[in-house]
Motif scaffolding. Structure first.
Motif, PDB file in Angstrom:
ATOM      1  N   TYR A 114     -53.197  20.692  10.012  1.00 36.61           N
ATOM      2  CA  TYR A 114     -53.458  20.933   8.626  1.00 36.61           C
ATOM      3  C   TYR A 114     -52.009  21.222   8.175  1.00 36.61           C
ATOM      4  O   TYR A 114     -52.128  20.650   6.913  1.00 36.61           O
ATOM      5  CB  TYR A 114     -53.760  22.582   8.898  1.00 36.61           C
ATOM      6  CG  TYR A 114     -54.390  23.161   7.647  1.00 36.61           C
ATOM      7  CD1 TYR A 114     -55.337  22.660   6.461  1.00 36.61           C
ATOM      8  CD2 TYR A 114     -53.613  24.081   6.603  1.00 36.61           C
ATOM      9  CE1 TYR A 114     -55.918  23.315   5.564  1.00 36.61           C
ATOM     10  CE2 TYR A 114     -53.476  24.685   5.110  1.00 36.61           C
ATOM     11  CZ  TYR A 114     -54.492  24.664   4.857  1.00 36.61           C
ATOM     12  OH  TYR A 114     -55.217  25.450   3.278  1.00 36.61           O
ATOM     13  N   ILE A 115     -51.314  21.651   7.673  1.00 44.31           N
ATOM     14  CA  ILE A 115     -49.822  21.621   7.322  1.00 44.31           C
ATOM     15  C   ILE A 115     -49.491  20.194   6.881  1.00 44.31           C
ATOM     16  O   ILE A 115     -48.549  19.950   5.607  1.00 44.31           O
ATOM     17  CB  ILE A 115     -48.899  22.727   7.313  1.00 44.31           C
ATOM     18  CG1 ILE A 115     -49.100  24.399   7.023  1.00 44.31           C
ATOM     19  CG2 ILE A 115     -47.588  22.498   6.527  1.00 44.31           C
ATOM     20  CD1 ILE A 115     -48.233  25.245   8.160  1.00 44.31           C
ATOM     21  N   LEU A 141     -51.624  18.420   5.102  1.00 45.51           N
ATOM     22  CA  LEU A 141     -52.124  19.234   3.046  1.00 45.51           C
ATOM     23  C   LEU A 141     -50.142  17.867   2.998  1.00 45.51           C
ATOM     24  O   LEU A 141     -50.515  17.509   1.635  1.00 45.51           O
ATOM     25  CB  LEU A 141     -51.499  20.687   3.154  1.00 45.51           C
ATOM     26  CG  LEU A 141     -52.963  21.229   2.957  1.00 45.51           C
ATOM     27  CD1 LEU A 141     -51.825  22.566   3.019  1.00 45.51           C
ATOM     28  CD2 LEU A 141     -53.077  20.554   2.132  1.00 45.51           C
ATOM     29  N   ARG A 180     -50.856  14.216   1.360  1.00 46.43           N
ATOM     30  CA  ARG A 180     -52.088  14.396   0.266  1.00 46.43           C
ATOM     31  C   ARG A 180     -50.998  14.470  -0.414  1.00 46.43           C
ATOM     32  O   ARG A 180     -51.800  14.314  -1.987  1.00 46.43           O
ATOM     33  CB  ARG A 180     -52.648  15.774   0.777  1.00 46.43           C
ATOM     34  CG  ARG A 180     -53.721  15.390  -0.279  1.00 46.43           C
ATOM     35  CD  ARG A 180     -55.106  16.636   0.002  1.00 46.43           C
ATOM     36  NE  ARG A 180     -54.388  17.333  -1.108  1.00 46.43           N
ATOM     37  CZ  ARG A 180     -54.904  18.590  -1.339  1.00 46.43           C
ATOM     38  NH1 ARG A 180     -56.488  19.232  -0.083  1.00 46.43           N
ATOM     39  NH2 ARG A 180     -54.635  19.655  -2.082  1.00 46.43           N
ATOM     40  N   ARG A 181     -50.032  15.291  -0.502  1.00 47.83           N
ATOM     41  CA  ARG A 181     -49.541  14.724  -1.737  1.00 47.83           C
ATOM     42  C   ARG A 181     -48.806  13.759  -2.671  1.00 47.83           C
ATOM     43  O   ARG A 181     -48.335  13.611  -3.711  1.00 47.83           O
ATOM     44  CB  ARG A 181     -47.679  15.714  -1.879  1.00 47.83           C
ATOM     45  CG  ARG A 181     -48.291  17.477  -1.588  1.00 47.83           C
ATOM     46  CD  ARG A 181     -46.707  18.099  -1.611  1.00 47.83           C
ATOM     47  NE  ARG A 181     -47.299  19.422  -1.186  1.00 47.83           N
ATOM     48  CZ  ARG A 181     -46.771  20.181  -0.351  1.00 47.83           C
ATOM     49  NH1 ARG A 181     -45.740  19.682   1.008  1.00 47.83           N
ATOM     50  NH2 ARG A 181     -47.575  21.813   0.354  1.00 47.83           N
ATOM     51  N   LYS A 214     -50.272  10.585  -0.643  1.00 52.99           N
ATOM     52  CA  LYS A 214     -50.972   9.600  -0.113  1.00 52.99           C
ATOM     53  C   LYS A 214     -52.835  10.225   0.205  1.00 52.99           C
ATOM     54  O   LYS A 214     -52.978  11.817   0.430  1.00 52.99           O
ATOM     55  CB  LYS A 214     -50.977   8.701   1.005  1.00 52.99           C
ATOM     56  CG  LYS A 214     -49.660   7.893   1.526  1.00 52.99           C
ATOM     57  CD  LYS A 214     -48.943   7.579   2.530  1.00 52.99           C
ATOM     58  CE  LYS A 214     -47.707   6.520   1.967  1.00 52.99           C
ATOM     59  NZ  LYS A 214     -47.680   5.949   3.042  1.00 52.99           N
ATOM     60  N   VAL A 239     -56.097  11.159   1.564  1.00 51.14           N
ATOM     61  CA  VAL A 239     -56.191  11.858   2.583  1.00 51.14           C
ATOM     62  C   VAL A 239     -58.083  12.034   2.897  1.00 51.14           C
ATOM     63  O   VAL A 239     -58.318  12.715   2.401  1.00 51.14           O
ATOM     64  CB  VAL A 239     -56.008  13.340   3.653  1.00 51.14           C
ATOM     65  CG1 VAL A 239     -56.107  12.703   5.107  1.00 51.14           C
ATOM     66  CG2 VAL A 239     -54.172  12.987   3.499  1.00 51.14           C
ATOM     67  N   ASN A 297     -58.757  15.372   0.857  1.00 55.93           N
ATOM     68  CA  ASN A 297     -58.752  14.898  -0.253  1.00 55.93           C
ATOM     69  C   ASN A 297     -60.995  14.302  -0.189  1.00 55.93           C
ATOM     70  O   ASN A 297     -61.306  15.604  -1.342  1.00 55.93           O
ATOM     71  CB  ASN A 297     -58.391  14.027  -0.933  1.00 55.93           C
ATOM     72  CG  ASN A 297     -56.856  13.461  -1.250  1.00 55.93           C
ATOM     73  OD1 ASN A 297     -56.444  13.647  -0.357  1.00 55.93           O
ATOM     74  ND2 ASN A 297     -56.480  13.436  -2.604  1.00 55.93           N
TER      75      ASN A 297
END
Lengths: 370, 276
Positions: free
Chosen positions: B87-88, B91, B94-95, B97, B99, B119
């Protein structure tokens, strides 16, 4: 020089065409912060318990002859309380001796915990005869321990459900660890304010329940709203409990569980302490903001909102307000109504809790709206 | 006439050189964009499995041409700390690209924990989504052999049983907070409803905001490309690129798995167990 410009121009155009062909925008990332990690552990209150030892007597038999799903050491807390009352206990591990032993004169109580084997017709009759002779019977089941306890409980018109009770809002650290705070007064519930059960099943008939689950406690199987109870007391002789874990260390020290265990020991060893039933609740004062006192006749001549309230001498679970005999579904100790037409209006209030129902207080409002 | 032809010829050569240079610069600095697809199938219980997923996520983050990532999830979850690790990592990805999660048959418990870091979440109409909660085995009291010495009562068991139940509740609280924070206003369920650990089918999960939409993997890839702002992209199967297969990991786990585990020390799972 012109050729260099041409080269740069063509290069840029080719680059731009490719960029436009492949890229249409820029990614805008959302906040990717971690959630708040400051999670505190739920706190279970552990009560230091000082026992008031009362004198009991006799022999308490504990059934181990029917594949009973517990280890003797799990029962230590209860056994110590039995011994401290001057009584003794014996584990019955031979099924052949079960019926014979129940007939002995000094046997005061029989404890049956999560039996894996069904009771024979003869065994059932022996237990029934024992109870009819005045013997005490403690039946304990637990959803986490398979049992055939209903083969015996059913003959006393009791039934342990194959469910578990849960409360998602308020619990002792897990949704299956329920609190019980509503008790019917009897020797088993004396001095109890709050107990915790750790995965308990509900027991029928709930009308004989002495510890009633609150409105946020639900059954994993029973979907019809009803009063759920994991503790039933019948004829002051048979006590049925849908949880075994509360007897075991360290669960016995939560809230008033130790007091409950002492009460059970008193019940098994014959310590009789008369528990005075509390009187029915009573409405001790009432008020309206028109006359600003406890007058029950109010006269108004224009549209007006009037506030009524009532106070009882005990905590009330259900308040019932009616307006001209129509229940207004307002479970509160106060009620506001706007009178905007002429006529006689009767407002009644009464309250109820486990101890009974209060008297009804009535107001008459004579409205002559011009 | 001859000079004009000569000029035209050299101009054409310059144009060709310009096209070549433009393509070269593009490939050097920009490349054809792609959407990376990572399959997370089966339970996330083993260390190797976790490391495989992490390495795929890192690959997706580090390879410049991968502009967006689709997580194809079909999993009942796994061990709590392993799911949290993934999960981390999501995240973090996601910062940089976008997801997108695409839930297949099952996106339950820890697998849903992983999905909420994305996202946007797609599910199928009958996907099993949710089961937000914790499963754990209480530490068993042990009998110490005489030739072993320990320096504290919880050295072997970690905690007492009652305390451990409270810890499990705190772990659940963390899971709930992650879901509430990541889903934000999209979530239509209350915290109490979430904590029922209910498993919803895809259409219900969409209705109550656990997922954003019903759609296929192709739609998830298109959505990922859209969020990344790319068109005419390639799709890269990252499992294949890194030669990572997930066939050894069971899609559903039953209680016998938990019973086989050493249970003197407490372990928490974000795992949907197959009903018996």
């Amino acid at each position: 020089m012109r050729k260099i410009y041409l080269l740069i121009l063509v290069t840029l155009i080719v680059l731009a065409v490719q960029l436009i062909y492949y890229y249409r925008g820029i990614y805008q990332p959302p906040s990717s912060a971690l959630h708040d990690l400051n999670v505190s552990l739920p706190i279970s209150k552990t009560e230091r318990y000082v026992e008031e030892i009362t004198q009991g007597s006799g022999l308490v038999l504990i059934d181990k002859a029917h594949g009973n799903q517990f280890a003797p050491h799990e029962l230590n807390t209860l056994l110590i309380r039995i011994l401290s009352r001057g009584a003794s206990f014996e584990f019955l591990s031979e099924s052949s001796a079960f019926r014979e032993k129940l007939r002995e004169a000094d046997v005061k109580a029989l404890v049956i915990i999560a039996p894996a084997d069904s009771y024979s017709k003869e065994d059932k009759k022996a237990v029934k005869d024992f109870v009819e002779r005045g013997g005490k019977l403690l039946l304990i089941a637990d959803p986490s321990r398979e049992s055939e306890i209903n083969s015996l409980a059913s003959q006393f018109k009791m039934l342990f459900w194959n469910d578990y009770l849960y409360n998602l809002r308020e619990n002792d650290g897990n949704y299956q660890y329920i609190y019980l705070t509503q008790f019917k007064p009897c020797e088993v519930t004396k001095k109890l304010e709050k107990i915790a059960f750790y995965t308990a099943c509900s027991i029928y008939p709930s009308e004989m329940g002495i510890a009633i689950a609150d409105q946020n406690t639900f059954s994993s199987r029973i979907e019809t709203p009803s009063n759920l109870t994991p503790m039933v007391f019948m004829d002051e002789k048979i006590l049925a409990i849908g949880d075994f874990t509360f007897l075991i260390e360290p669960y016995n020290s939560a809230w008033d569980n130790n007091q409950l265990i002492s009460n059970i020991a008193d019940f098994l060893t014959g310590v009789v302490e008369k528990v005075r039933s509390p009187a029915q609740p009573k409405i001790i004062s009432w008020y309206n903001n028109k006359t600003k006192d406890n007058s029950t006749y109010i006269s108004i001549s224009s549209t007006e909102a009037i506030y009524f309230n009532a106070t009882a001498d005990q905590k009330i679970d259900i308040w019932v307000w009616t307006l001209n005999d129509q229940d207004i579904n307002n479970n509160q100790d106060s009620f506001i109504y706007t009178f905007n037409q002429s006529g006689l209006f009767y407002i009644n209030v009464s309250g109820s809790n486990l101890n009974g129902r209060t008297q009804t207080v009535s107001w008459c409002v004579n409205a002559t709206i011009k | 006439m001859g000079i004009e032809i000569k000029n035209l010829g050299s101009n054409i050569l310059v144009i060709i050189a310009g096209i070549f240079l433009g393509v070269l610069i593009f490939n050097l600095f920009f490349e054809q964009p792609s959407v990376g697809v990572i399959k997370i199938e089966g339970s996330v219980l083993e260390n190797q499995r976790t490391q495989d997923i992490i390495s795929m996520l890192r690959y997706a983050r580090e390879v410049n041409s991968i502009k967006a990532v689709v997580l194809v999830i079909d999993s009942p979850g796994g061990e709590a700390s392993r799911c949290e690790e993934v999960y981390i990592e999501v995240l973090q990805l996601r910062r940089e690209k976008p997801v997108i999660a695409s839930i297949g048959a099952t996106g339950a418990s820890g697998a849903y924990y992983i999905a909420v870091a994305a996202n946007y979440i797609y599910a199928k109409p009958t996907s099993s989504v949710g089961s937000i909660g914790v499963t754990a085995i209480l530490p068993q009291p042990i009998t110490l052999p005489e030739d072993r010495i320990i320096t504290g009562p919880y050295k072997t068991t970690g905690k007492d049983r009652k305390q451990f139940a409270a810890t499990v509740e705190a772990v659940k609280e963390g899971f709930l907070r992650a879901v509430i924070q990541q889903r934000g206003d999209r979530l239509k369920l209350t915290k109490e409803e979430l904590s029922r650990a209910e498993l919803y089918i895809g259409i219900d999960a969409k209705r109550n905001g656990l997922v954003d939409d019903i759609g296929s993997i192709s739609q998830a890839i298109a959505k990922a490309a859209d969020l990344a702002g790319i068109a005419n992209y390639r799709t890269i199967d990252i499992n294949k690129e890194l030669n990572i297969t997930s066939t050894n990991f069971p899609l559903l786990v039953n209680e016998s798995y938990l019973n086989q585990q050493s249970n003197t020390a407490p372990v928490t799972y974000f795992l949907y167990l197959e009903p018996r």
